[in-house]
Design a protein around this motif. Structure first.
Motif, PDB file in Angstrom:
ATOM      1  N   GLY A 117      33.565  30.981  45.557  1.00 42.51           N
ATOM      2  CA  GLY A 117      33.184  29.619  44.956  1.00 42.51           C
ATOM      3  C   GLY A 117      32.861  29.752  43.460  1.00 42.51           C
ATOM      4  N   GLY A 118      33.056  31.072  42.997  1.00 45.97           N
ATOM      5  CA  GLY A 118      32.605  31.476  41.576  1.00 45.97           C
ATOM      6  C   GLY A 118      33.779  31.354  40.600  1.00 45.97           C
ATOM      7  N   GLY A 119      35.174  31.522  41.176  1.00 46.32           N
ATOM      8  CA  GLY A 119      36.064  31.287  40.527  1.00 46.32           C
ATOM      9  C   GLY A 119      36.541  32.595  39.896  1.00 46.32           C
ATOM     10  N   HIS A 120      36.104  33.697  40.333  1.00 43.98           N
ATOM     11  CA  HIS A 120      36.059  35.066  39.560  1.00 43.98           C
ATOM     12  C   HIS A 120      37.590  35.441  39.798  1.00 43.98           C
ATOM     13  CE1 HIS A 120      31.898  35.105  38.249  1.00 43.98           C
ATOM     14  NE2 HIS A 120      31.476  35.000  39.605  1.00 43.98           N
ATOM     15  N   PHE A 135      26.646  40.595  41.939  1.00 47.24           N
ATOM     16  CA  PHE A 135      26.640  39.796  43.449  1.00 47.24           C
ATOM     17  C   PHE A 135      26.791  40.754  44.487  1.00 47.24           C
ATOM     18  CE2 PHE A 135      28.366  37.000  40.033  1.00 47.24           C
ATOM     19  CZ  PHE A 135      27.343  35.868  40.266  1.00 47.24           C
ATOM     20  N   LYS A 136      26.129  41.883  44.321  1.00 49.75           N
ATOM     21  CA  LYS A 136      26.063  43.034  45.705  1.00 49.75           C
ATOM     22  C   LYS A 136      27.279  43.775  45.853  1.00 49.75           C
ATOM     23  CE  LYS A 136      21.944  40.724  47.659  1.00 49.75           C
ATOM     24  NZ  LYS A 136      21.428  40.024  48.611  1.00 49.75           N
ATOM     25  N   VAL A 137      28.120  43.426  44.943  1.00 50.75           N
ATOM     26  CA  VAL A 137      29.691  44.014  45.253  1.00 50.75           C
ATOM     27  C   VAL A 137      29.405  45.433  44.397  1.00 50.75           C
ATOM     28  CG1 VAL A 137      32.232  44.067  44.341  1.00 50.75           C
ATOM     29  CG2 VAL A 137      30.999  42.001  44.902  1.00 50.75           C
ATOM     30  N   GLY A 158      38.977  37.199  50.335  1.00 56.70           N
ATOM     31  CA  GLY A 158      38.711  35.924  50.265  1.00 56.70           C
ATOM     32  C   GLY A 158      37.818  35.427  51.521  1.00 56.70           C
ATOM     33  N   VAL A 159      37.234  34.278  51.453  1.00 58.81           N
ATOM     34  CA  VAL A 159      36.302  33.860  52.607  1.00 58.81           C
ATOM     35  C   VAL A 159      37.523  33.294  53.662  1.00 58.81           C
ATOM     36  CG1 VAL A 159      34.562  32.037  53.246  1.00 58.81           C
ATOM     37  CG2 VAL A 159      34.547  33.289  51.132  1.00 58.81           C
ATOM     38  N   ALA A 212      28.726  40.809  29.253  1.00 57.36           N
ATOM     39  CA  ALA A 212      29.157  40.270  28.077  1.00 57.36           C
ATOM     40  C   ALA A 212      30.091  39.018  28.197  1.00 57.36           C
ATOM     41  CB  ALA A 212      29.675  41.067  26.965  1.00 57.36           C
ATOM     42  N   ALA A 213      31.109  39.102  29.014  1.00 55.77           N
ATOM     43  CA  ALA A 213      31.969  38.043  29.401  1.00 55.77           C
ATOM     44  C   ALA A 213      31.631  37.097  30.400  1.00 55.77           C
ATOM     45  CB  ALA A 213      33.337  38.885  29.833  1.00 55.77           C
ATOM     46  N   ARG A 214      30.402  37.461  31.201  1.00 61.33           N
ATOM     47  CA  ARG A 214      29.858  36.574  32.116  1.00 61.33           C
ATOM     48  C   ARG A 214      30.752  36.282  33.305  1.00 61.33           C
ATOM     49  NH1 ARG A 214      26.553  32.249  28.521  1.00 61.33           N
ATOM     50  NH2 ARG A 214      25.289  33.691  27.306  1.00 61.33           N
ATOM     51  N   GLY A 215      31.432  37.333  33.623  1.00 64.39           N
ATOM     52  CA  GLY A 215      32.554  37.187  34.590  1.00 64.39           C
ATOM     53  C   GLY A 215      32.956  38.580  35.207  1.00 64.39           C
ATOM     54  N   TYR A 216      33.592  38.620  36.120  1.00 66.21           N
ATOM     55  CA  TYR A 216      34.236  39.878  36.696  1.00 66.21           C
ATOM     56  C   TYR A 216      35.708  40.119  35.758  1.00 66.21           C
ATOM     57  CZ  TYR A 216      31.344  40.576  40.548  1.00 66.21           C
ATOM     58  OH  TYR A 216      30.329  40.787  41.469  1.00 66.21           O
ATOM     59  N   ARG A 217      35.931  41.285  35.450  1.00 60.79           N
ATOM     60  CA  ARG A 217      37.044  41.891  34.908  1.00 60.79           C
ATOM     61  C   ARG A 217      37.308  43.250  35.742  1.00 60.79           C
ATOM     62  NH1 ARG A 217      35.690  43.478  29.043  1.00 60.79           N
ATOM     63  NH2 ARG A 217      37.756  44.190  29.186  1.00 60.79           N
ATOM     64  N   LEU A 218      38.767  43.714  35.323  1.00 61.28           N
ATOM     65  CA  LEU A 218      38.918  44.723  36.057  1.00 61.28           C
ATOM     66  C   LEU A 218      38.580  45.830  35.270  1.00 61.28           C
ATOM     67  CD1 LEU A 218      42.915  44.461  37.223  1.00 61.28           C
ATOM     68  CD2 LEU A 218      40.700  44.316  38.738  1.00 61.28           C
TER      69      LEU A 218
END
Length: 189
Positions: A140-143, A104-106, A127-128, A85-91
Motif C-alpha cells: 500500500g505504500g507504492g514503493h 519497515f522491518k525489511v 507482493g501481497v 532523504a528521498a522518503r522512499g525505497y531505492r535500490l
C-alpha cells in the motif's frame, strides 16, 4: 481511484496478510525452496548479469539462499533499502555486507550504496497478491511501483501459489509483472 475500489484493495490486503500470517513454517520453508529452484532455472536469470532481489518479510518466500548463490556466481545484485532523504525505497548495490531491519522491518544493508533503478536486468518482486494478468497488490505504500516505473528490466512477481488470484483491483500507478513465479509454476503474463 474511487473509495469502493480502494476499500476492495484494502480488504484484499488484509485477507492475504492473514493467510500469510497463518502459514505453517515447515510448509513455507518447503515452498520457498521450490520457488528458489524455479527462479534459479529461469533462462532469463542465466542471461542476466544484474538482478534486483529482496529479503523476505514474514509470510513472503525466502530468497536468502538464492541471494547468496547469485553473489557467489558474480552477479551484480541489488536490494531495496529505505532512503531517508528521498522518503522512499531505492535500490542499492549489495555485495554481502551486513544487513539489519530498516524502517519497515525489511532487512537492508547498513551502509547502502545507491544505484539507478534502471540497473537490474531482472527484478524479483514480492507482493501481497498478484493476478494472472500480472497485476500486483503491494503493501500500500507504492514503493515498488515508484522503483519499477519506467525500468526496462524483466519484472518477475515472486509469491506462494495461493497469492495468485484470478483478478485483483488494479490502480493506474500499478506496474505490471512480466511473469509470475510460485512454488507451483511459472506463468507468463
Amino acid at each position: 481511484m474511487n473509495v469502493a475500489h480502494a476499500d476492495r484493495r484494502a480488504a484484499l490486503r488484509e485477507q492475504m496478510r492473514a493467510r500469510r500470517a497463518a502459514l505453517d513454517p515447515d510448509w513455507a520453508a518447503g515452498a520457498s525452496r521450490e520457488i528458489r529452484r524455479r527462479v534459479a532455472n529461469l533462462a532469463e536469470l542465466d542471461e542476466a548479469a544484474s538482478v534486483a532481489a529482496f529479503f523476505a518479510l514474514p509470510g513472503e518466500p525466502d530468497l536468502d539462499e538464492l541471494i547468496t548463490r547469485l553473489l557467489e556466481q558474480g552477479c551484480r545484485l541489488y536490494l531495496p533499502a529505505y532512503d531517508q532523504a528521498a522518503r522512499g525505497y531505492r535500490l542499492c548495490r549489495f555485495g554481502g555486507e551486513p544487513v539489519a531491519p530498516g524502517r519497515f522491518k525489511v532487512r537492508e544493508p547498513l551502509s547502502p550504496r545507491w544505484a539507478p533503478a534502471a540497473a537490474p536486468e531482472v527484478w524479483l518482486v514480492p507482493g501481497v497478491a498478484f493476478d494472472r494478468s500480472g497485476n500486483r497488490l503491494g503493501h500500500g505504500g507504492g514503493h515498488y511501483d515508484r522503483m519499477l516505473a519506467g525500468t526496462p528490466g524483466l519484472r518477475v512477481g515472486i509469491a506462494f501459489a495461493f497469492q495468485v488470484l484470478d483478478g485483483i483491483p488494479a490502480a493506474a500507478h500499478d506496474v505490471h509483472m512480466h511473469l509470475l513465479l510460485t512454488d507451483q509454476g511459472v506463468h507468463r503474463t
